[in-house]
Scaffold this active site. Structure first.
Site, mmCIF file in Angstrom:
data_model
loop_
_atom_site.group_PDB
_atom_site.id
_atom_site.type_symbol
_atom_site.label_atom_id
_atom_site.label_comp_id
_atom_site.label_asym_id
_atom_site.label_seq_id
_atom_site.Cartn_x
_atom_site.Cartn_y
_atom_site.Cartn_z
ATOM 1 C CB ALA A 34 -0.919 0.006 1.216
ATOM 2 C CB VAL A 35 1.248 4.117 -1.930
ATOM 3 C CG1 VAL A 35 1.957 5.470 -1.903
ATOM 4 C CG2 VAL A 35 2.079 3.102 -2.684
ATOM 5 N N GLY A 36 0.678 5.345 1.207
ATOM 6 C CA GLY A 36 -0.046 6.365 1.944
ATOM 7 C C GLY A 36 0.603 7.716 1.783
ATOM 8 C CB THR B 191 5.644 2.986 0.249
ATOM 9 O OG1 THR B 191 5.464 4.213 -0.466
ATOM 10 C CG2 THR B 191 5.186 1.827 -0.629
ATOM 11 C CB VAL B 192 2.878 -0.695 3.794
ATOM 12 C CG1 VAL B 192 3.020 -1.972 4.620
ATOM 13 C CG2 VAL B 192 2.524 0.470 4.699
ATOM 14 C CE LYS C 19 3.165 2.176 8.585
ATOM 15 N NZ LYS C 19 2.126 2.559 7.629
ATOM 16 C CG ASP D 43 -5.420 8.723 10.720
ATOM 17 O OD1 ASP D 43 -6.497 9.276 10.420
ATOM 18 O OD2 ASP D 43 -4.646 8.244 9.876
#
Length: 644
Positions: free
Chosen positions: A25-27, A31-32, A47, A141
Site C-alpha cells: 500500500a501507499v499512503g 509506503t508499506v 513501512k 487517526d
C-alpha cells in the site's frame, strides 16, 4: 503495467537484512511493503517513509521516538513494531505482517454488518486503544483502514504512534476524505487531541458498521468537517429500523460533540459496550440489516470471510450458553419428538394387548413431562449482570427467582468501580430456581505508589517497578555530578505518586560526571590514545585512513566527537589517522615562460614561488625548479622556480 515493477525498492535488501518482496500500500507518509527478515527468516511488513519527508530531521526524530514508544505496547490487538532503522535516504519500520484484510474491505464488500459482528470487531479495537490510552498514547487517526482483520479472525489496530508525527487536521484534500470522516469536533476546531478523539472515531466506525454508511456525507471534505462541528451523529436505527436502542446509546455516547460528555477513554467506552451487549437478545445481535450486501451468499471463499463464522451465522442459543451442552440437550429432547419406530412382527411370543399400549403412551407422556419440568419448570436462566451495580444485580436475580450468593471483590482496569465483573454461574446458564449466584464486584483499577527509585541502578529500578505492577518506560540519560553513572536521577511520574497498575514510568538515568573531550588531532596515535584513556574515555581507531596535507603520516587527522565537547566516562572517541599528504607528479616547466610555468604548476595542485636573484630581475624564462619534472611532491606544497 504492474506498478510494483517500477518501485526501486522491490527486490532490494534494506539495511543488509530486510528483503523487499512486494508493495502492499501507499499512503501520504509512507509506503508499506511485504518483506522477509533474512536474519530470522520471517515475513513482516516494512513501512518506509517517503524520501521527501525523510529530509526533515525533526520529522524523522519524532517518527523514531514514537516508534520506540509504541514498541512497548505489547498488546495482542496492536500491530507490533519489531525494528526501526535507516538505509541511506530510507527511514523504515519493521512491523508485524497481518495476512487478511482491513475493516474497510469488509464494509466495501458486505455493507452493513450484523450487530454481533460489529461488536466483535469493535471490542478488540477498544481493548487495543484502551491499552494505548493508559500508556499515554493517542492514536488520532482511527478509521476502518487502520483496523486489520487477519485470516484467523484476529482484529488488530495499525499505525499506533505514527500519527503523532504528522498533522492530518489541516489537510482537507480529497485524499484524506476517509480521515476527515472520523475527526472529532475539537480536532477540527482547535487541533487538540486526547483519548476522547479516538472514542469519537470508534463511535463513527460503529455507526458505519451497523448501517454501511458514514454518518455525515458531502461533496467536499470541508462540508463533512462542518457537519461534524454542527450536527450530531444520527442514531443508527434511523437508517436501519429495528436496531436495538442499546446500539443507538453506544453511538450517541461515543460521538457526543462535547468531549466532556463522552467516555473519558477507550477503556470506559469498552465497559459501556459490554454492558449494552449484555442487554441484547440473540435475535437483536444476529439481526441481518437490509443494507448488508452479502447476507444471502456463501462466503466460504470471500476475502472478508476472515471474520469468524460465529460472528456472521445466527446461533439458535442463548447468549453465553455452552454450545456443546446445549446441542446435547437438544438431541435428548428430540428423542421424544420423533415418532417411535414401528414394532417388529414376531412369529412367536405373547401378543401385546391394548393395556400394554396405554402403559407405553403414559410412560412417554410421563417422561416428556419430566423433561419439560427439568428444562423449563424447575430451571431458570442466569440473567446478564455484567457492569450492573450490586443492587441492580440483586434486583435482576430476584426477578429471575434466584438468590444472591457469595460476593467477592477484585481490581479491574476495564470495569467501573462498584459494578459486576463476572457471575458464577455465568449469564445464560440454566440453574435450579432459588439457587444462588455469586458475584465478583469491581474495585476499579488498582492504584499503587511509584516506588523510590532515585540512586537505584537501572536494572534494579526496573525490577522494583515490575514488583509493584508498573511498567518500566522510556529511558533518557543526562549528566550528573551527584548520581553515579547508570543510576536513576528521577522518575516520571515522580516517586510516591499514586498511579494505576500497568502505568509506564519514564526514567532519567545518570551518564555520570561530564568529561571535557581533549583535542588530540596532530598527535601521534599512541600519545592520543594515552591522553584520552587517562581522561576516562574509550578509544576506537577508524579502519580507513585519510590523506592530509596538514598532518604527517601516523598522526591523528580527525576525532569524533569533536574536541571541546562533553562526554560521559567510558564513552568512545573514534580517531582517524593520517596517511600523509597526497603525492602527485611535478610538471617539467624548465624553459617555459614564468606565466606558463606558474599556470601549469598551480593547475597540478602546487603553490609557486619565484627566485629571480640579481640576474633574473628582468628575465622571463624558467632556468630551474626546486623539484625536478617527473618527480613527486605533496599536493599543495610549494615549488620554487629560478628565473633568468
Amino acid at each position: 503495467m504492474d506498478t510494483t515493477l517500477q518501485d526501486p525498492l522491490v527486490g532490494q535488501v534494506l539495511d543488509g537484512r530486510y528483503r523487499v518482496d512486494a508493495r502492499i500500500a501507499v499512503g501520504g507518509m509512507a509506503t508499506v511493503y511485504r518483506a522477509v527478515d533474512t536474519r530470522l527468516d520471517r515475513v513482516l511488513a516494512l513501512k518506509v517513509m517517503h524520501p521527501s519527508l525523510a529530509v526533515d530531521g525533526s520529522f524523522v526524530e519524532r517518527f523514531i521516538r514514537e516508534a520506540k514508544s509504541v514498541a512497548r505496547l505489547a498488546h495482542p490487538n496492536v500491530v507490533q513494531v519489531f525494528d526501526q532503522g535507516t538505509d541511506g535516504s530510507y527511514v523504515y519500520l519493521a512491523m508485524e505482517y497481518v495476512a487478511g484484510c482491513t475493516l474497510r474491505d469488509v464494509l466495501r464488500e458486505r455493507g452493513a454488518l450484523q450487530p454481533r459482528a460489529a461488536l466483535d470487531i469493535l471490542e478488540p479495537v477498544l481493548a487495543a486503544l484502551g491499552a494505548a490510552h493508559r500508556a499515554g498514547f493517542v492514536h488520532r487517526d482511527m478509521k476502518p483502514e487502520n483496523v486489520l482483520i487477519g485470516d484467523d479472525g484476529r482484529v488488530k489496530v495499525a499505525d499506533f504512534g505514527l500519527v503523532r508525527a504528522v498533522d492530518t487536521v489541516t489537510n482537507t484534500t480529497g485524499t484524506v476524505l476517509g480521515t476527515v470522516s472520523y475527526l472529532a469536533p475539537e480536532q477540527i476546531e482547535n487541533g487538540t487531541a486526547d483519548p476522547r478523539v479516538d472514542v469519537y472515531a470508534c463511535g463513527v466506525m460503529l455507526y458505519e458498521m451497523l448501517t454501511g454508511d458514514k454518518p455525515h456525507d458531502g461533496d467536499s471534505p470541508a462540508v463533512i468537517l462542518y457537519k461534524h462541528l454542527h450536527e450530531d451523529v444520527p442514531p443508527p436505527s434511523a437508517a436501519v429500523p429495528g436496531l436495538a436502542y442499546e446500539l443507538d446509546e453506544m453511538v450517541a455516547s461515543a460521538t457526543a460533540r462535547t468531549p466532556e460528555i463522552r467516555p473519558h477513554d477507550a477503556v470506559a467506552l469498552l465497559a459501556q459496550v459490554r454492558d449494552g451487549r449484555g442487554r441484547l437478545t440473540v435475535e437483536q445481535l444476529d439481526a441481518v440489516p437490509p443494507q448488508a450486501l452479502a447476507a444471502d451468499h456463501d462466503n466460504t471463499d470471500d476475502r472478508t470471510s476472515v471474520i469468524p463464522r460465529a460472528l456472521t451465522t445466527p446461533r439458535p442459543l442463548p447468549v453465553n450458553e455452552d454450545d456443546e451442552g446445549s446441542a446435547a440437550a437438544l438431541n435428548r429432547t428430540s428423542r421424544f419428538e420423533s415418532p417411535p419406530p414401528p414394532p417388529s412382527r414376531r412369529r412367536s411370543g405373547p401378543r401385546r394387548g391394548p393395556m400394554a399400549i396405554v402403559v407405553a403412551v403414559l410412560l412417554v407422556l410421563g417422561l416428556g413431562t419430566g423433561i419439560w419440568y427439568i428444562n423449563s419448570g424447575q430451571f431458570t436462566e442466569v440473567p446478564p449482570l455484567l457492569a450492573k451495580t450490586q443492587a441492580q444485580a440483586e434486583d435482576r436475580l430476584a426477578d429471575a427467582g434466584l438468590e444472591l450468593g457469595k460476593v467477592e471483590h477484585a481490581y479491574s482496569d476495564t470495569v467501573e468501580r462498584g459494578t459486576v465483573i463476572s457471575s458464577d454461574p455465568k449469564a445464560g446458564t440454566r440453574i435450579r430456581g432459588n439457587d444462588a449466584v455469586s458475584l465478583t464486584i469491581s474495585d476499579g483499577p488498582r492504584n499503587v505508589r511509584v516506588p523510590a527509585l532515585e540512586g537505584e541502578r537501572l536494572d534494579k529500578a526496573r525490577s522494583l517497578l515490575k514488583q509493584d505492577g508498573l511498567e518500566p518506560g522510556m529511558v533518557t540519560r543526562e549528566f550528573s555530578e551527584d548520581v553515579p553513572k547508570g543510576s536513576v536521577i528521577s522518575a516520571r511520574p515522580a516517586d510516591g505518586t499514586k498511579v494505576r497498575t500497568g502505568t509506564a514510568v519514564a526514567l532519567v538515568v545518570s551518564k555520570g560526571s561530564p568529561i571535557d573531550i581533549p583535542d588530540v588531532t596532530g598527535s601521534d596515535l599512541a600519545d592520543a590514545r594515552s591522553e584520552l584513556e587517562d581522561a576516562g574515555l574509550e578509544v576506537k581507531v577508524a579502519a580507513e585512513r585519510v590523506t592530509s596535507s596538514e598532518f604527517d603520516k601516523g598522526q591523528v587527522a580527525e576525532q569524533s566527537p569533536s574536541p571541546g565537547g562533553r562526554a560521559a566516562e567510558g564513552d568512545t572517541v573514534t580517531l582517524t589517522v593520517s596517511k600523509g599528504p597526497e603525492m602527485i607528479e611535478v610538471p617539467d616547466v624548465v624553459g617555459d615562460s614564468v606565466d606558463d610555468a606558474t599556470r601549469e604548476l598551480e593547475s597540478a595542485g602546487f603553490q609557486v614561488e619565484e627566485d629571480r636573484g640579481l640576474l633574473g630581475l628582468f628575465g622571463d624564462t624558467v632556468k630551474d625548479q626546486s623539484v625536478k619534472g617527473g618527480e613527486t611532491a605533496p599536493k599543495g606544497s610549494t615549488i620554487t622556480i629560478k628565473i633568468r
